[in-house]
Design a protein around this motif. Structure first.
Motif, mmCIF file in Angstrom:
data_model
loop_
_atom_site.group_PDB
_atom_site.id
_atom_site.type_symbol
_atom_site.label_atom_id
_atom_site.label_comp_id
_atom_site.label_asym_id
_atom_site.label_seq_id
_atom_site.Cartn_x
_atom_site.Cartn_y
_atom_site.Cartn_z
ATOM 1 N N ASN A 195 -4.387 18.071 -111.725
ATOM 2 C CA ASN A 195 -5.820 17.779 -111.726
ATOM 3 C C ASN A 195 -6.267 17.215 -113.078
ATOM 4 N N ALA A 199 -7.641 13.425 -113.460
ATOM 5 C CA ALA A 199 -9.103 13.360 -113.390
ATOM 6 C C ALA A 199 -9.818 13.378 -114.733
ATOM 7 N N ASP A 200 -9.132 13.789 -115.801
ATOM 8 C CA ASP A 200 -9.833 13.885 -117.082
ATOM 9 C C ASP A 200 -10.222 12.493 -117.571
ATOM 10 N N PRO A 300 -11.145 8.128 -113.876
ATOM 11 C CA PRO A 300 -12.436 7.550 -113.493
ATOM 12 C C PRO A 300 -12.851 6.414 -114.419
ATOM 13 N N PRO A 308 -20.170 11.290 -115.365
ATOM 14 C CA PRO A 308 -19.681 11.472 -113.996
ATOM 15 C C PRO A 308 -20.364 12.644 -113.302
ATOM 16 N N THR A 310 -20.866 15.802 -111.058
ATOM 17 C CA THR A 310 -20.060 16.953 -110.649
ATOM 18 C C THR A 310 -20.826 17.697 -109.568
ATOM 19 N N ASP A 374 -12.282 20.974 -107.791
ATOM 20 C CA ASP A 374 -12.549 20.762 -109.216
ATOM 21 C C ASP A 374 -13.949 20.206 -109.501
ATOM 22 N N THR A 376 -15.278 17.340 -108.779
ATOM 23 C CA THR A 376 -15.403 15.884 -108.890
ATOM 24 C C THR A 376 -15.673 15.274 -107.515
ATOM 25 N N SER A 378 -13.879 13.128 -106.210
ATOM 26 C CA SER A 378 -12.556 13.118 -105.588
ATOM 27 C C SER A 378 -12.268 14.447 -104.897
ATOM 28 N N ASN A 438 -18.560 3.757 -110.815
ATOM 29 C CA ASN A 438 -17.694 4.934 -110.836
ATOM 30 C C ASN A 438 -17.233 5.324 -109.440
ATOM 31 N N GLN A 442 -13.460 5.082 -107.369
ATOM 32 C CA GLN A 442 -12.772 6.168 -106.672
ATOM 33 C C GLN A 442 -12.416 5.774 -105.239
#
Length: 601
Positions: A195, A199-200, A300, A308, A310, A374, A376, A378, A438, A442
């Motif tokens: 993850n 994703a970071d 991302p 981003p 959340t 998480d 996100t 995603s 963004n 994805q």
């Protein structure tokens, strides 16, 4: 509304893995298997050609046994998923595998008796109204049953598979449970590390975690090389014993798919990668790079002052339910039921296995979802994906068990369509250009996964099995095969790749489904076709459910012809699906033009 992030397993069997209910169910299954095995051994066509009531009883009992094994097996596997080192799992799975082996012998005996019938006798049998719901499944058994060896040999092969094919697959799970990825003074599970590097938003964090990830998997690579080789070696020996010379025959049979369809699909995919390469290059330019590295492909795209989005778990649940409802109220109702009844394990905590899945529970007629949420977009998409699987399962309740045994390629259709609905909704709900960029990123990244990542898996596995037929494939060659597959699949669009992807991707080590890759791309493109049709047809929900209910009742090509009116062996359908991605890429390219560094414009 507040939803729990831990699933409820007590409503399946009370008391966990020490449940007396589980013990009793396994004992009952053992007795049912013994009784049904005797019945199929004693059954003769001539003795009941008048009404076939005894054979109907046998087929019903066999399906009930298979349901019981799915129920108990899923329950034990779910406990392992949330606690990789649970010592109670292995003995119970060993017991269930033994029962599964015994049940397989009933199926083998039934199939051999169907094969032994004359064409006229079989047509008389399968033409009985009482067999109408499972006629396709009986025909499938008879066709594929021609490959079977004698009963004693089949039993021996299945017994050996417990410590061979299944044993090596279980061994992989044991190894992965020991893997911990160091990062900044802490130890991450494989799922947590994945993850993080995917994703970071910080490229330095992604690079650091991915480097540690690669080094850790490399230390385990000799053991994983042995595991993969022995698993594939057993499978190939099994094929050889049954007279199969093409290692793709079984994967295609399992997916009820023609070779011509698979070949056409990959041809169209290969011919439509240029727009995706342009997207990857634009993404790299936005990051100040010439080309992306492997771990950057999921990262991302963040432009301007955009932060981003959340989602809390509750927000994700409400967003999914709301957007499912616009496509299908019944889909929304199933999702709401899953959240309210705690059918989903989503908590981010140590000790859990990586990845996600949906598992059906035929005896309680529901399902469970495993993932690590998480927050996100995603993560929201993944949750929607698994709920799509759950909706498919629930729409088949009430049909005979064999009519619910849909193949992986069409399984990935329902899940990918559900994911597409939610992803489209996030893009449309974007409140700024930066947010839309963004979210488009994805969405297109999902196409990258299907056209490139999955293609790389398929190319690697195909080359690996070809090499494995000639003997053991060492670690260095596995890395080379994977590197070459990734370069071809990604059209040389990246600076760095992951030559250990064969080791860290669990799908290569599954014992029950060979080539656990191309069905994802199939499902993705097939779902694009279904989604496009839903935009053209009023009241599409019932038509969609009818398609799902036929997924284990005909070949894939027949399913597409009946419900969509298309020929999957020809490129037109696949090309239309591939072309539909272009509009998202065009929009992304136009919106990001203003955010390019000066020297990249």
């Amino acid at each position: 509304m507040t939803y729990a992030e831990q699933w409820d397993l007590e409503s399946i069997f009370t008391g966990g893995l020490k449940s007396t209910e589980l013990t009793t169910r396994l004992q009952t299954l053992k007795a049912q298997i013994a009784t049904t095995f005797k019945q199929i051994n004693d059954w003769q066509y001539a003795k009941e050609a008048a009404d076939f009531s005894q054979l109907q009883q046998i087929t019903n009992q066999l399906q009930a046994i298979e349901d019981g094994l799915k129920q108990t097996g899923s329950f034990v596997n779910m406990h392992q998923s949330v606690d990789e080192r649970n010592q109670q799992v292995a003995p119970l799975m060993g017991q269930i595998n033994q029962l599964q082996n015994a049940a397989t012998q009933i199926d083998v005996q039934l199939t051999k008796k169907l094969v032994a019938l004359t064409a006229a006798e079989f047509e008389t049998l399968v033409g009985q109204p009482l067999f109408a719901p499972i006629a396709f499944n009986l025909r499938e058994k008879r066709t594929q049953g021609a490959q079977l060896l004698d009963e004693k040999t089949e039993h021996l092969i299945n017994q050996l598979a417990l410590d061979g094919l299944q044993g090596w697959s279980d061994h992989y799970d044991t190894l992965v449970a020991e893997i911990q990825i160091p990062d900044e003074g802490q130890l991450l599970s494989a799922g947590q590390a994945q993850n993080k590097f995917e994703a970071d938003p910080d490229p330095k964090v992604r690079q650091r975690v991915f480097t540690n990830w690669s080094q850790t998997w490399d230390r385990y690579s000799p053991l994983l090389t042995d595991t993969l080789n022995h698993l594939a070696g057993f499978r190939l020996s099994d094929y050889q014993a049954h007279g199969l010379t093409d290692f793709m025959q079984k994967p295609l049979e399992y997916n009820r798919l023609q070779s011509a369809t698979l070949k056409t699909m990959w041809q169209v995919v290969s011919q439509n990668k240029a727009p995706l390469v342009s997207f990857l290059n634009r993404k790299a330019a936005l990051m100040g790079k010439t080309q992306l590295a492997w771990q950057d492909t999921w990262s991302p795209v963040i432009v301007g002052d955009f932060k981003p989005a959340t989602y809390s778990y509750d927000q994700a649940a409400e967003f999914i339910i709301q957007n499912f409802k616009a496509f299908s109220p019944k889909m929304a109702a199933v999702a709401q039921q899953a959240f309210e009844k705690r059918w989903i394990e989503a908590e981010d905590r140590p000790g859990k296995q990586p990845g996600g899945y949906m598992t059906e529970l035929p005896e309680t007629q529901d399902f469970r979802i495993f993932m690590t949420f998480d927050g996100t977009p995603s993560g929201v998409s993944t949750l929607a994906h698994e709920l799509g699987h759950g909706f498919h399962t629930m729409m088949l309740n009430g049909l005979p068990s064999w009519r619910q045994d849909y193949a992986m390629n069409v399984a990935e259709t329902a899940s990918t369509l559900a994911e597409l609905i939610v992803v489209d909704a996030t893009v449309q709900a974007a409140d700024s250009i930066e947010a839309k960029i963004n979210l488009l990123d994805q969405k297109i990244t999902n196409a990258i996964d299907m056209f490139m990542n999955i293609h790389a898996r398929y190319l690697f596995e195909h080359h690996f099995y070809a090499e494995r037929q000639n003997g053991f494939v060492p670690t260095a060659e596995l890395k080379t095969l994977m590197l070459n597959a990734q370069k071809e699949a990604y059209a040389n669009a990246l600076t760095d790749y992951d030559p250990l992807f064969w080791a860290d991707k669990q799908h290569f080590f599954f014992d029950d489904v060979p080539f656990y890759n191309f069905p994802y791309t199939f499902g993705y493109l097939f779902s694009l076709g279904i989604y496009a049709k839903s935009q053209e047809v009023d009241h599409f929900e019932n038509q969609y459910i009818a398609l799902l209910q036929d997924t284990a009742n005909m070949t894939t090509e027949a399913l597409a012809q009946k419900h969509l009116g298309v020929d999957l062996t020809q490129p037109a359908f696949w090309q239309a699906a591939a072309t539909s991605i272009q509009s998202d890429i065009d929009q992304f390219m136009a919106l990001t033009e203003a955010y390019l560094p000066t020297d990249a414009r």
